[in-house]
Design an enzyme around this catalytic site. Structure first.
Site, mmCIF file in Angstrom:
data_model
loop_
_atom_site.group_PDB
_atom_site.id
_atom_site.type_symbol
_atom_site.label_atom_id
_atom_site.label_comp_id
_atom_site.label_asym_id
_atom_site.label_seq_id
_atom_site.Cartn_x
_atom_site.Cartn_y
_atom_site.Cartn_z
ATOM 1 N N ARG C 359 0.800 -1.222 0.000
ATOM 2 C CA ARG C 359 0.000 0.000 0.000
ATOM 3 C C ARG C 359 0.835 1.275 0.000
ATOM 4 N NH1 ARG C 359 -4.612 -1.811 4.414
ATOM 5 N NH2 ARG C 359 -5.647 -3.270 3.016
ATOM 6 N N LEU C 491 -7.863 -6.665 11.061
ATOM 7 C CA LEU C 491 -8.916 -7.465 11.680
ATOM 8 C C LEU C 491 -8.287 -8.549 12.527
ATOM 9 C CD1 LEU C 491 -11.417 -7.792 8.698
ATOM 10 C CD2 LEU C 491 -11.259 -6.037 10.445
#
Lengths: 261, 250, 687
Positions: C359, C491
């Site tokens: 990213r 998560l």
């Protein structure tokens, strides 16, 4: 509270009662319609009148009919109670509403109330008259070999029988006479009134709208919602209960009205 | 764009509210509906008036906070879209837009457009779970789930708990919400042990919160931003009635 | 100072450079005991678990734990601790615990299950995470995270989380950026939602049986310390405005990240730093505040009115190609720019990974192109994410599958679109909904946006902050992600902390608290903390200036984005610090907070959060200024290669920065030296 009353008084239980009684009333409608189709027979009411006797004397049918009255009352009162608690769930109403549901589905309570009024009038007109009123009797003479009606005769006022029907063979066994309560005549005379005809047509419109939603909805309440069978429920709901049955019923008063013109 | 807004204003839970009218100008069609409200609130602050309180958080259609009844429809004119993802290009210059809070006895208005949806949490507390304590799970793949069941359970589990179903229902019924959770867990093997108890308890809680019953109008599903199906309500009915008839609890 | 009031941007002079006190270079500060258990890395956690002190069941009933925030970390921790027998009080500012922003995570959750038989292992997940984090995370913590990752999937499946499955009924996996195995479990594009609802249902179960007392629409506004230990919190009931004292033997902050300091981010509108910041002000050190993750695939800003940014799942980069025109200021519509005039810059710069670089790298490359004048769209601050070739490729594949010989271009496109719709339909719909453009016909426009903050409260191996009894979990702690987080790891970390770490580690502290008994809330410390909170609220309401809190937030965000965003340099950071100070000063002179303190008042909530962001923003800039290297999400323009790649400085900066609050604009830096014994440190290369 026992589990049963607990179940039936829950939101789903109340709906279950609506669905079961409603579907029973739907099956009654089918029977009622098929029987009443005999009104269209041009036999001056013989078939219809004897059918009526059967329906009101056969012990099995009689038992069912008491159930039917009870179901109508339960369906009506449960429905009204549901309508009451449902509107209570939204005390403050919206200033603006743009509904995405069908009109019929939102107005089952109103349609049901219309039907209740209709039923009271309808039963007063026929059921009450037949049971407690003073309907005239009619005598039919039938040629047994041909099966045709040779003669009919209106019995005089005040004529009474111990039963609703009396059949007698002629001495030569070639014909028979049937004396029967003449509900057919009652229909004929009642539906000469255009206002009553109109009332019946409106009643049947209410049946149509009530059932176009009600039939499908009852199955949904019973838990039947499946892509394989939904088309069948929809087909029956629309074609049988919202189109064929109401039209067939509405055709009866219209038929008598036109016949006497 | 120039707009006229009629927005429900209510000081607090106990006060009477009313629709107030506001004029707005210079709204870009690229704004989201809530950004339009941001502009309105900035304008109100400049005029030294109290800004409008409304629930919102993620603004990407998943948290279920936003709860505006717009021109007579929960979440406005589009289907499958929450208020936060509604954009002003769905309206025309000069429109009058009526904005109200969800209306249901079980969702009391707390202020302006903010309602209390804690009844939903209590319904979940009543049984919307699998009782498995942390650390007790067996290997995830030891329990195969047919893909169709998993997919169907997922579709039901996609519910964001916004309450649009209640807002849309003429009876303010919470059956779509409740049934979505009952369905999800009834479809999965993990949910079987508590299947009956869950249906009985969740429905009982739902009823006690003051929601109406279901008339099967389908408005809930039509307005649901996640397009949760009415099949779930049918399944809940089966689950509930089946449980009542066969469970050992008297 | 006076020119600041006139809100001119102050000119920077050398004497204004903020001064920090350093602990001895590359020596871990004595105040930072990471409490990492001894032994080989693969045995640390197992040994720890079997030797950590326990609290017996009857004592647990007498111990209260406060959990602030109900996202993945908070809900899972609150539920697990309640299951164990502790008395739990959980707080969230939303109207329901189910609305915490974990709900918005799209892509998936990693776990080293090796269900795909592609050679995955705990070590590989550990290795990928440390490497992805550019060697700025703590080995032992990351290893433990990898170790428990499999249990998370087991737990979630047992709860009824409907993960995607194969036809055989087994779990399906997908791949994610920067990794060579398929280890990501997912539930369509709504994985975070499904995981959170799983944790939420576990939490509500405990609420239902009375083991957790849930406080919704409550915001934590201070932590209370008695004799150096955290003993409770001060919370505001956001409906009535009442200030409440809540005592507890331990306080768990699970309050998420602080990406909203940039105003525009993919965070929810309510996400804030307040709980963590109050803890920081009461003595919890803040770790790596400048490590921010900028996500490359977000829908670009459409105008001044924009309130938040929407993420498009990283999974889109699996099939989409990213490009800009080769010509500057090319205003032709995308479809009219011929192939030869397009610059697929990621494929050009990073042939090995192409569009699937991590990213941070994808984000910086997009910024570089736009800054150089090649950006597209009305704002020129966007690049294309193009599905045309994927549609064609899939269409041809379908034609093959269906034995269509010589399909027309139209047929190919239609079949290709169907495949793309099946894979990414909900994302495409969302894009269309927001932009009004049909991504099946024209390339999507994307631009990087703030997404996640790797920084947060410094914690030790037990997840305890520098304040005894005060813990930080999930995104709120400085985390296991180092300087850059890999996709589908947030998560994992939130749930690891809540389900599988804190239930054990909190015992090591609470075992010493069994004799404490109930903590009275009339202690002087509670009185004082409550007074501080009330004073601040009164102060906010008393300014009665001209400018809304929202406006200040926007200004702060602009400073942060421009000067402490995707690329940073010393000069800009220094000036940003001064600008933020000036803005803060102006805030306290000119903010207008409507309404009162004793009612539901979102403006007051917002003002309070913005005031904390303004303090945090300064610290972030200071941290970025301190870190004279480029690593992960932190890119200092002064430290790059000639090709524009990040230059890490392991010699001088292989440490966690932990900042101690010593009063306004006054921080002391403590360092925790990072040691890598199980991983060979290498330069990250995706060429």
């Amino acid at each position: 509270m026992s589990w049963l009353t607990q179940t039936l008084s829950s939101s789903i239980g109340k709906k279950l009662i609506m669905a079961l009684t409603g579907l029973f009333l739907c099956t009654f409608l089918i029977v009622h319609m098929i029987g009443n189709l005999q009104l269209f027979k041009s036999d001056e009411g013989l078939a219809f009148n004897t059918y009526t006797v059967f329906m009101t004397t056969n012990p099995f049918i009689k038992t069912i009919s008491y159930g039917l009255y009870a179901f109508i009352l339960i369906h009506a009162f449960d429905g009204l109670y549901l309508a009451y608690i449902n509107q209570k769930a939204r005390a403050k109403k919206y200033a603006k509403v743009n509904n995405q549901s069908t009109w019929a589905s939102r107005n089952m309570g109103i349609l049901g109330t219309v039907l209740l009024v209709y039923l009271v009038v309808h039963m007063g007109d026929f059921w009450y008259e037949y049971k407690f009123g003073h309907l005239p009797f009619k005598e039919y003479t039938i040629d047994l070999s041909e099966g045709t009606i040779i003669d009919t005769r209106q019995m005089p006022d005040g004529f009474m029988l111990n039963s609703k029907i009396e059949e007698r063979l002629s001495d030569d066994n070639k014909s028979k006479t049937v004396i029967v309560k003449d509900l057919y005549q009652e229909a004929e005379s009642s539906f000469a009134n255009p206002l009553l005809v109109l009332f019946y047509i409106l009643g049947m419109a209410a049946v149509s709208f009530h059932l176009v939603h009600g039939f499908r909805s009852a199955w949904q309440t019973l838990g039947a919602n499946h892509p394989k069978y939904n088309p069948l429920f929809n087909f029956l709901g629309v074609w049988l209960f919202a189109i064929i049955i109401p039209i067939a019923f509405a055709a009866m008063p219209v038929y008598f009205f036109l016949k006497q013109l | 764009m120039s707009l006229t807004l009629k927005v429900w204003r209510q000081k607090n839970k106990d006060s009477e509210g009313s629709l107030e009218t506001y004029a707005l100008e210079g709204i870009s069609p690229d704004m989201s509906f809530l950004e339009m409200f941001d502009v309105l609130n900035e304008q109100l602050i400049h005029e030294n008036k109290e800004p409008i309180a409304f629930d919102h958080d993620c603004r990407e259609g998943i948290c279920g906070s936003c709860s505006m009844h717009i021109n007579g429809r929960p979440h406005g004119p589009l289907t499958g879209v929450a208020t936060c993802q509604l954009h002003m290009r769905s309206f025309s210059d000069g429109d009058t837009i009526v904005v109200e809070p969800w209306r249901a006895v079980a969702f009391p208005v707390m202020k302006d457009l903010v309602v209390d949806r804690s009844s939903f949490d209590r319904i979940i507390s009543a049984g919307g779970f699998v009782s498995v304590n942390t650390g007790n799970a067996r290997d995830a793949n030891s329990l195969p789930v047919p893909k169709e069941n998993a997919d169907e359970a997922f579709m039901a589990a996609a519910c964001i708990g916004c309450g649009a179903c209640v807002a849309a229902c003429k009876n303010a019924s919470a059956m779509l919400f409740t049934s979505a959770k009952i369905s999800q867990l009834a479809l999965l093997p993990q949910g079987q042990a508590e299947r009956k108890l869950r249906a009985e308890k969740m429905v009982a809680q739902m009823d006690s919160e003051g929601f109406g019953a279901c008339t099967n109008t389908g408005a809930c599903s039509a307005e649901c931003p996640k397009e949760i199906s009415m099949e779930n309500i049918a399944r809940m009915n089966r689950e509930y009635l089946g449980a009542k008839l066969t469970s050992s609890r008297v | 100072m006076s020119e600041w009031v006139n809100n001119n941007i102050p000119t920077f002079t050398h004497s204004d450079i903020p001064t920090f006190t350093y602990s001895k270079l590359n020596m871990t500060s004595p105040q930072l005991d990471s409490k990492i258990p001894a032994g080989p890395i693969e045995d640390k956690w197992t040994k720890y678990k079997s030797s950590v002190p326990l609290v017996n069941p009857s004592n647990k009933r007498r111990i209260e734990v406060i959990v602030v925030g109900t996202g993945l970390a908070g809900a899972s921790a609150a539920a697990s601790l309640a299951e164990m027998g502790y008395k739990v009080k959980a707080f969230c500012f939303q109207d329901s615990p189910r609305r915490a922003h974990s709900i918005a995570a799209q892509g998936g959750i990693n776990a080293a299950k090796n269900y795909q038989n592609d050679g995955d292992s705990i070590y590989r997940l550990f290795y990928d995470t440390v490497k992805g984090g550019d060697y700025r995370s703590r080995e032992a913590n990351v290893y433990r995270l990898s170790e428990v990752s499999g249990s998370i999937i087991d737990q979630c499946v047992a709860q009824g989380v409907p993960f995607a499955r194969e036809y055989g009924g087994l779990l399906s996996n997908r791949s994610f950026g920067g990794v060579q195995v398929q280890r990501t479990f997912y539930a369509a594009g709504q994985t975070g939602q499904q995981l959170l609802l799983g944790a939420y249902s576990a939490l509500q179960r405990q609420v239902g049986i009375g083991a957790v007392q849930m406080y919704t629409r409550h915001e934590m506004l201070d932590v209370v310390k008695i004799d150096g230990k955290c003993r409770g919190i001060i919370a505001r009931n956001l409906v009535t405005g009442e200030i409440e004292r809540h005592s507890g033997h331990a306080v768990l902050l699970c309050s998420g990240g602080y990406g909203n300091v940039f105003y525009l981010s993919t965070n929810a509108m309510g996400c804030n730093v307040t709980a963590a910041w109050k803890a920081h002000r009461r003595g919890a050190f803040f770790g790596n505040p400048c490590f921010t993750q900028i996500h490359p695939t977000c829908i670009p800003v459409s105008g001044e009115h924009q309130s938040k940014l929407t993420l498009m799942s990283e999974s889109l980069r699996n099939d989409g190609r990213i490009w800009v025109p080769k010509k500057k200021d090319d205003n032709r519509p995308a479809n009219q720019i011929p192939e030869a005039e397009r610059d697929y810059y990621l494929e050009r710069r990073y042939p090995a990974f192409g569009n699937l670089v991590p990213r941070d790298i994808a984000s910086r490359a997009a910024k570089e192109r736009c800054d150089a004048g090649y950006g597209v769209g009305p704002s020129k601050m966007a690049v294309y994410l193009d599905y045309a070739s994927a549609i064609e490729r899939y269409g041809k594949g379908e034609a093959n599958k269906n034995n269509i010989i010589n399909p027309t271009d139209e047929q190919v496109r239609e079949m290709g679109k169907d495949v793309v719709k099946e894979k990414y339909g909900n994302l495409f719909d969302m894009y269309k909904q927001i932009t009004g453009e049909d991504p099946y016909e024209v390339p999507m426009r994307i631009y990087p946006a703030v997404h996640y903050t790797m920084g947060g409260l410094w914690v030790d191996y037990n997840l305890m902050t520098t304040v005894p009894g005060l813990y930080a979990l999930g995104e709120a702690n400085f985390s296991d992600h180092g300087a850059n987080r890999l996709g589908a790891s947030a998560l994992m970390q939130g749930l690891a902390d809540g389900y599988f770490v804190i239930p054990y580690t909190v015992g090591s502290y609470l075992a010493g608290e069994i004799r404490t008994g109930e903590i009275p809330t009339d202690h002087e410390a509670f009185v004082q903390a409550e007074k501080d909170v009330k004073d601040k609220i009164a102060k906010l309401l008393s300014v009665k200036g001209q400018t809304s809190p929202e406006h200040f937030h926007r200004e702060l965000g602009k400073i942060m984005w421009d000067k402490c965003g995707m690329a940073r340099n010393a000069k800009d950071l220094q000036s940003a610090i001064l600008e933020i100070r000036a803005l803060r000063k102006r805030f306290w002179e000119d903010v207008r907070v409507m309404g009162s303190a004793d009612e539901l008042n979102p403006e007051l909530d917002k003002a309070s959060r913005v005031s904390d962001f303004m303090e945090l923003g300064e610290l972030m800039c200071q941290d970025a200024l301190d870190r004279n290297e480029s690593c992960g999400g932190h890119f200092r323009e002064e430290y790059q290669t000639e090709e524009g790649e990040a230059t890490r400085d392991d010699e001088n900066y292989m440490y966690v920065s932990a900042w101690e609050y010593n009063g306004e604009s006054n921080w002391q830096l403590h360092k925790e030296e990072l040691e890598y014994e199980n991983i060979k440190i290498a330069q990250r290369s995706y060429k």
